[in-house]
Motif scaffolding. Sequence first.
Motif, PDB file in Angstrom:
ATOM      1  N   ILE A  49      17.276  -3.226 -27.182  1.00 21.72           N
ATOM      2  CA  ILE A  49      16.026  -3.841 -26.726  1.00 21.72           C
ATOM      3  C   ILE A  49      15.290  -2.905 -25.772  1.00 21.72           C
ATOM      4  O   ILE A  49      14.079  -2.739 -25.853  1.00 21.72           O
ATOM      5  CB  ILE A  49      16.311  -5.198 -26.038  1.00 21.72           C
ATOM      6  CG1 ILE A  49      16.808  -6.196 -27.085  1.00 21.72           C
ATOM      7  CG2 ILE A  49      15.072  -5.727 -25.340  1.00 21.72           C
ATOM      8  CD1 ILE A  49      17.189  -7.546 -26.518  1.00 21.72           C
ATOM      9  N   CYS A  50      16.066  -2.255 -24.896  1.00 19.75           N
ATOM     10  CA  CYS A  50      15.432  -1.402 -23.897  1.00 19.75           C
ATOM     11  C   CYS A  50      14.817  -0.148 -24.509  1.00 19.75           C
ATOM     12  O   CYS A  50      13.823   0.368 -23.995  1.00 19.75           O
ATOM     13  CB  CYS A  50      16.434  -1.034 -22.804  1.00 19.75           C
ATOM     14  SG  CYS A  50      16.810  -2.441 -21.771  1.00 19.75           S
ATOM     15  N   LEU A  51      15.415   0.335 -25.599  1.00 20.31           N
ATOM     16  CA  LEU A  51      14.808   1.473 -26.281  1.00 20.31           C
ATOM     17  C   LEU A  51      13.412   1.088 -26.777  1.00 20.31           C
ATOM     18  O   LEU A  51      12.454   1.847 -26.683  1.00 20.31           O
ATOM     19  CB  LEU A  51      15.678   1.910 -27.466  1.00 20.31           C
ATOM     20  CG  LEU A  51      16.831   2.867 -27.143  1.00 20.31           C
ATOM     21  CD1 LEU A  51      17.764   3.016 -28.324  1.00 20.31           C
ATOM     22  CD2 LEU A  51      16.289   4.236 -26.741  1.00 20.31           C
ATOM     23  N   LYS A  52      13.340  -0.139 -27.290  1.00 24.45           N
ATOM     24  CA  LYS A  52      12.067  -0.663 -27.770  1.00 24.45           C
ATOM     25  C   LYS A  52      11.065  -0.772 -26.608  1.00 24.45           C
ATOM     26  O   LYS A  52       9.914  -0.353 -26.717  1.00 24.45           O
ATOM     27  CB  LYS A  52      12.321  -2.053 -28.359  1.00 24.45           C
ATOM     28  CG  LYS A  52      11.452  -2.399 -29.527  1.00 24.45           C
ATOM     29  CD  LYS A  52      12.013  -3.643 -30.205  1.00 24.45           C
ATOM     30  CE  LYS A  52      11.048  -4.199 -31.219  1.00 24.45           C
ATOM     31  NZ  LYS A  52      11.593  -5.429 -31.839  1.00 24.45           N
ATOM     32  N   LEU A  53      11.536  -1.328 -25.519  1.00 27.43           N
ATOM     33  CA  LEU A  53      10.671  -1.480 -24.346  1.00 27.43           C
ATOM     34  C   LEU A  53      10.191  -0.125 -23.844  1.00 27.43           C
ATOM     35  O   LEU A  53       9.037   0.034 -23.440  1.00 27.43           O
ATOM     36  CB  LEU A  53      11.408  -2.211 -23.220  1.00 27.43           C
ATOM     37  CG  LEU A  53      11.835  -3.661 -23.480  1.00 27.43           C
ATOM     38  CD1 LEU A  53      12.527  -4.227 -22.250  1.00 27.43           C
ATOM     39  CD2 LEU A  53      10.641  -4.511 -23.854  1.00 27.43           C
ATOM     40  N   GLY A  54      11.108   0.856 -23.872  1.00 29.01           N
ATOM     41  CA  GLY A  54      10.758   2.184 -23.388  1.00 29.01           C
ATOM     42  C   GLY A  54       9.587   2.766 -24.168  1.00 29.01           C
ATOM     43  O   GLY A  54       8.663   3.352 -23.599  1.00 29.01           O
ATOM     44  N   LYS A  88      16.669   3.536 -19.927  1.00 27.16           N
ATOM     45  CA  LYS A  88      17.322   3.277 -18.644  1.00 27.16           C
ATOM     46  C   LYS A  88      16.330   2.672 -17.647  1.00 27.16           C
ATOM     47  O   LYS A  88      16.616   1.688 -16.978  1.00 27.16           O
ATOM     48  CB  LYS A  88      17.858   4.598 -18.085  1.00 27.16           C
ATOM     49  CG  LYS A  88      19.345   4.619 -17.826  1.00 27.16           C
ATOM     50  CD  LYS A  88      19.785   6.051 -17.750  1.00 27.16           C
ATOM     51  CE  LYS A  88      20.403   6.430 -16.454  1.00 27.16           C
ATOM     52  NZ  LYS A  88      20.677   7.894 -16.427  1.00 27.16           N
ATOM     53  N   ILE A  89      15.179   3.301 -17.559  1.00 27.19           N
ATOM     54  CA  ILE A  89      14.161   2.794 -16.637  1.00 27.19           C
ATOM     55  C   ILE A  89      13.653   1.439 -17.113  1.00 27.19           C
ATOM     56  O   ILE A  89      13.415   0.532 -16.307  1.00 27.19           O
ATOM     57  CB  ILE A  89      13.002   3.810 -16.500  1.00 27.19           C
ATOM     58  CG1 ILE A  89      13.513   5.028 -15.733  1.00 27.19           C
ATOM     59  CG2 ILE A  89      11.812   3.200 -15.781  1.00 27.19           C
ATOM     60  CD1 ILE A  89      12.478   6.076 -15.462  1.00 27.19           C
ATOM     61  N   GLY A 145       7.653   5.852 -10.588  1.00 26.46           N
ATOM     62  CA  GLY A 145       6.537   4.937 -10.367  1.00 26.46           C
ATOM     63  C   GLY A 145       5.405   5.465  -9.517  1.00 26.46           C
ATOM     64  O   GLY A 145       4.696   4.688  -8.897  1.00 26.46           O
ATOM     65  N   VAL A 146       5.228   6.786  -9.471  1.00 23.91           N
ATOM     66  CA  VAL A 146       4.145   7.311  -8.649  1.00 23.91           C
ATOM     67  C   VAL A 146       3.018   7.892  -9.493  1.00 23.91           C
ATOM     68  O   VAL A 146       2.027   8.376  -8.958  1.00 23.91           O
ATOM     69  CB  VAL A 146       4.640   8.383  -7.646  1.00 23.91           C
ATOM     70  CG1 VAL A 146       5.645   7.772  -6.712  1.00 23.91           C
ATOM     71  CG2 VAL A 146       5.202   9.589  -8.355  1.00 23.91           C
ATOM     72  N   LEU A 154      13.292  -5.348 -17.601  1.00 21.66           N
ATOM     73  CA  LEU A 154      14.058  -6.368 -18.294  1.00 21.66           C
ATOM     74  C   LEU A 154      13.991  -7.729 -17.610  1.00 21.66           C
ATOM     75  O   LEU A 154      13.805  -8.759 -18.256  1.00 21.66           O
ATOM     76  CB  LEU A 154      15.510  -5.908 -18.446  1.00 21.66           C
ATOM     77  CG  LEU A 154      16.234  -6.509 -19.640  1.00 21.66           C
ATOM     78  CD1 LEU A 154      15.446  -6.331 -20.917  1.00 21.66           C
ATOM     79  CD2 LEU A 154      17.608  -5.895 -19.794  1.00 21.66           C
ATOM     80  N   SER A 155      14.119  -7.739 -16.280  1.00 18.15           N
ATOM     81  CA  SER A 155      14.149  -9.042 -15.615  1.00 18.15           C
ATOM     82  C   SER A 155      12.776  -9.715 -15.681  1.00 18.15           C
ATOM     83  O   SER A 155      12.667 -10.920 -15.848  1.00 18.15           O
ATOM     84  CB  SER A 155      14.635  -8.898 -14.175  1.00 18.15           C
ATOM     85  OG  SER A 155      13.655  -8.299 -13.387  1.00 18.15           O
ATOM     86  N   LEU A 156      11.710  -8.917 -15.593  1.00 21.66           N
ATOM     87  CA  LEU A 156      10.361  -9.468 -15.721  1.00 21.66           C
ATOM     88  C   LEU A 156      10.189 -10.122 -17.092  1.00 21.66           C
ATOM     89  O   LEU A 156       9.709 -11.259 -17.205  1.00 21.66           O
ATOM     90  CB  LEU A 156       9.324  -8.359 -15.540  1.00 21.66           C
ATOM     91  CG  LEU A 156       7.885  -8.695 -15.962  1.00 21.66           C
ATOM     92  CD1 LEU A 156       7.307  -9.806 -15.107  1.00 21.66           C
ATOM     93  CD2 LEU A 156       6.996  -7.459 -15.890  1.00 21.66           C
ATOM     94  N   ILE A 157      10.640  -9.397 -18.125  1.00 21.61           N
ATOM     95  CA  ILE A 157      10.457  -9.908 -19.478  1.00 21.61           C
ATOM     96  C   ILE A 157      11.308 -11.144 -19.711  1.00 21.61           C
ATOM     97  O   ILE A 157      10.904 -12.090 -20.391  1.00 21.61           O
ATOM     98  CB  ILE A 157      10.751  -8.788 -20.488  1.00 21.61           C
ATOM     99  CG1 ILE A 157       9.545  -7.851 -20.487  1.00 21.61           C
ATOM    100  CG2 ILE A 157      10.987  -9.332 -21.878  1.00 21.61           C
ATOM    101  CD1 ILE A 157       9.805  -6.489 -20.985  1.00 21.61           C
ATOM    102  N   GLN A 158      12.469 -11.145 -19.094  1.00 22.52           N
ATOM    103  CA  GLN A 158      13.316 -12.335 -19.201  1.00 22.52           C
ATOM    104  C   GLN A 158      12.606 -13.559 -18.604  1.00 22.52           C
ATOM    105  O   GLN A 158      12.614 -14.638 -19.177  1.00 22.52           O
ATOM    106  CB  GLN A 158      14.637 -12.089 -18.481  1.00 22.52           C
ATOM    107  CG  GLN A 158      15.740 -13.007 -18.967  1.00 22.52           C
ATOM    108  CD  GLN A 158      17.036 -12.757 -18.224  1.00 22.52           C
ATOM    109  OE1 GLN A 158      17.053 -12.172 -17.139  1.00 22.52           O
ATOM    110  NE2 GLN A 158      18.132 -13.198 -18.798  1.00 22.52           N
ATOM    111  N   ILE A 159      11.988 -13.346 -17.464  1.00 25.89           N
ATOM    112  CA  ILE A 159      11.244 -14.447 -16.835  1.00 25.89           C
ATOM    113  C   ILE A 159      10.097 -14.892 -17.732  1.00 25.89           C
ATOM    114  O   ILE A 159       9.861 -16.089 -17.930  1.00 25.89           O
ATOM    115  CB  ILE A 159      10.695 -14.004 -15.451  1.00 25.89           C
ATOM    116  CG1 ILE A 159      11.850 -13.816 -14.473  1.00 25.89           C
ATOM    117  CG2 ILE A 159       9.723 -15.039 -14.907  1.00 25.89           C
ATOM    118  CD1 ILE A 159      11.438 -13.243 -13.136  1.00 25.89           C
TER     119      ILE A 159
END
Lengths: 395, 316
Positions: A344-349, A357-358, B47-48, A364-369
């Motif tokens: 999922i994160c690869l997709k988000l990236g 990783k970033i 983030g900069v 991830l937590s924002l999207i979960q919310i």
Amino acid sequence: MIDLTEKYKPLLVSELEGRKSMVDAILSFLDSGKKALLIHGKSGIGKTFFVELCSKEKNYELVRVDASDRRDKGSIESIIGNTSKYGSLFGMKKLILIDELDGISGTQDRGGITELVSIVKETSYPIILITNDIRDSKISTLKKYCEILNFDRMHFQTIVSMLKKIALNEGLNVDEQIFRVIAKKSEGDVRSAILDLQVICAGKNQVSQNELENLGYREKKKDVFEALEKVIKNRDLNEAVHAFDNVDMEPGTAFLWVSENLPIAYDIPEIAKAYEFLSRADVFRGRIHKKQFWRFLYYQSLFSTAGVCISKDSEKHGWIKYQMPSKIMKLWSTKSRRHKIKEICLKLGKEFHCSSKIAEHSYLSLIQIMIKKKNEVSFLNDEEKEFLKTIKLLN
Amino acid sequence: MNSEIWTEKYRPRKLIEMQGQKEITDRLASFIKEKNIPHLLFAGPAGVGKTTAVLCIARELFGEDIKNNFLELNASDERGIDVVRNNIKNFARTGIIGNYPFKIIVLDEADALTTEAQQALRRTMEKYTRTCRFILDCNYSSKIIDPIQSRCAVFRFRPLDNNNLKEYIKNIAKNENINIEEKAVESLCIICRGDARKSTNIMQSCSILNKKITEEEIFKISGYAKPDELKEAVLTAISGDFKKSKSMVLDIMINYGLSGLDIIRQISSIVFELDISPESKMKMADKIGEIEFRMVEGADETIQLEALISQFCLQK
């Protein structure tokens, strides 16, 4: 028995009845005035221990030579040649114990066996020799001058009751079946049975039969435990350096085992010293990863084993409750979950111009919310959304 | 463009709109005006605006043709230098679409590449230098090998200062019509330390859950370890309880999703609030510095943190 701690020797003494005939044989040899006794039997069944016990009983001063000493002709002569002729400093009777006879090497300890033969012939004090293999051709001449005593392997029931006592002593609640399986597997080797128990009970107070599953893995874990003993419990630099040589695991994983377990046995100043080494080792580990300087692996493992080993003033006694690294357990139990998250994160990236990783860390937590509250994200499919709804994020 | 996520919705579209990196964006803008860019190396914390700057350059340079002339690669996700090389080769081989002097390849998180991979990259850069410009993004330029650095114009991005970040936050709040307390903005700035992406994401999370954003809410969502909890862990260490302190710190890391460096930075300010002698404070600060350095150099953050805790245990 050398690996058993002082703590468990009394337990063994109470099991003496089972081995009375052997103890009697040793005692009567000491009384007989005969020159040499050759004891043979499987490893880990108490040969050395019973000799120590008998020499104490009869008030002998024990002079011992074992594998850690050099045993060529000259060394043997200088260590026991003289001892065997002259009296004890304190007027005590002397008993010479030559342990691990199998370990006398044909090349390095040249002439050692021949020298032993002549000493056995001339000695004025009793000599006890111990070996695992009586049929070894090296000692065929020596055998002729010795009385021979065979130590049986420990009886199954004896080992079971011994394990029970140790468990009781340690406050472990262990399923009866576990004792029996361990005892059977040990084939009479007490030392390995106790180590097995130590492995299976690691970090737990309650041990159920389920623990017997995955015995294959336990085998590996046993290797790790032996290595940990060398690093954390003992204080022998040379042994510690090679502790993990025969353990089939990545250096990084060995690292985790050491760091997880050293605080269990060490006190604060020792922990600080040991961690200083671990920290330095980790820097080398980073350099290996980044620069591919595999030569640095030497320093990494040197610091994380020998460094940790000598950070204590003396060797540790007693039973150490080794634990599996918590990090590994976490990674294990979450493996398939982590795989999905990574996808999922690869997709988000891709969507947000960053690495997976970033993406995991920042989005991830924002999207979960968002999914939980509104269920309206365009860039994930339904399955992915459902998955994110169900998981609790680690970070 | 994705408009559901604010970091994308409010990502500056032009260099001139970017907050807080004026010197850099001015120079980049003049490159674009002359249609002549060297290879670039962007270094700076998360983030900069490093990636934003890259996207702006590409957009301003290529306009509609951006798809054909611009390739984004991420070093930490593309497995191995071979994948990187093949992608670059395939992209560079096709001609430039439109009337442009070169194509642009951006390699994000270039410091994730091993030295060996960087050497290979350097050769690739040389090979395609007539048709392509490379822009490398990284956190630490020291992790990029010298031969690459010397071929690039290096730009160091700084964390946004609080005024810039505040302006950026308030702009979003105004556009999204959300009510955010002044105090909440303040603590958002403290928590994010100039990281615009982080502040945006926290704000959006809060706005979904509540109409009015309070300081409380910010703390809760950001998972910013309350200074108290970490202070407690440090005090536990100083009292000599290594095991407890270790598990407290690890819990804080996991529960709040903090990196080892996040923790170290918080600890370094906590030390000066403690009731211990100035000498001890400086001794601890020295240890903290050493450990932070090793963390950047090393492989396992938790080992380094534990080493630090064990040092605190000695400070009794």
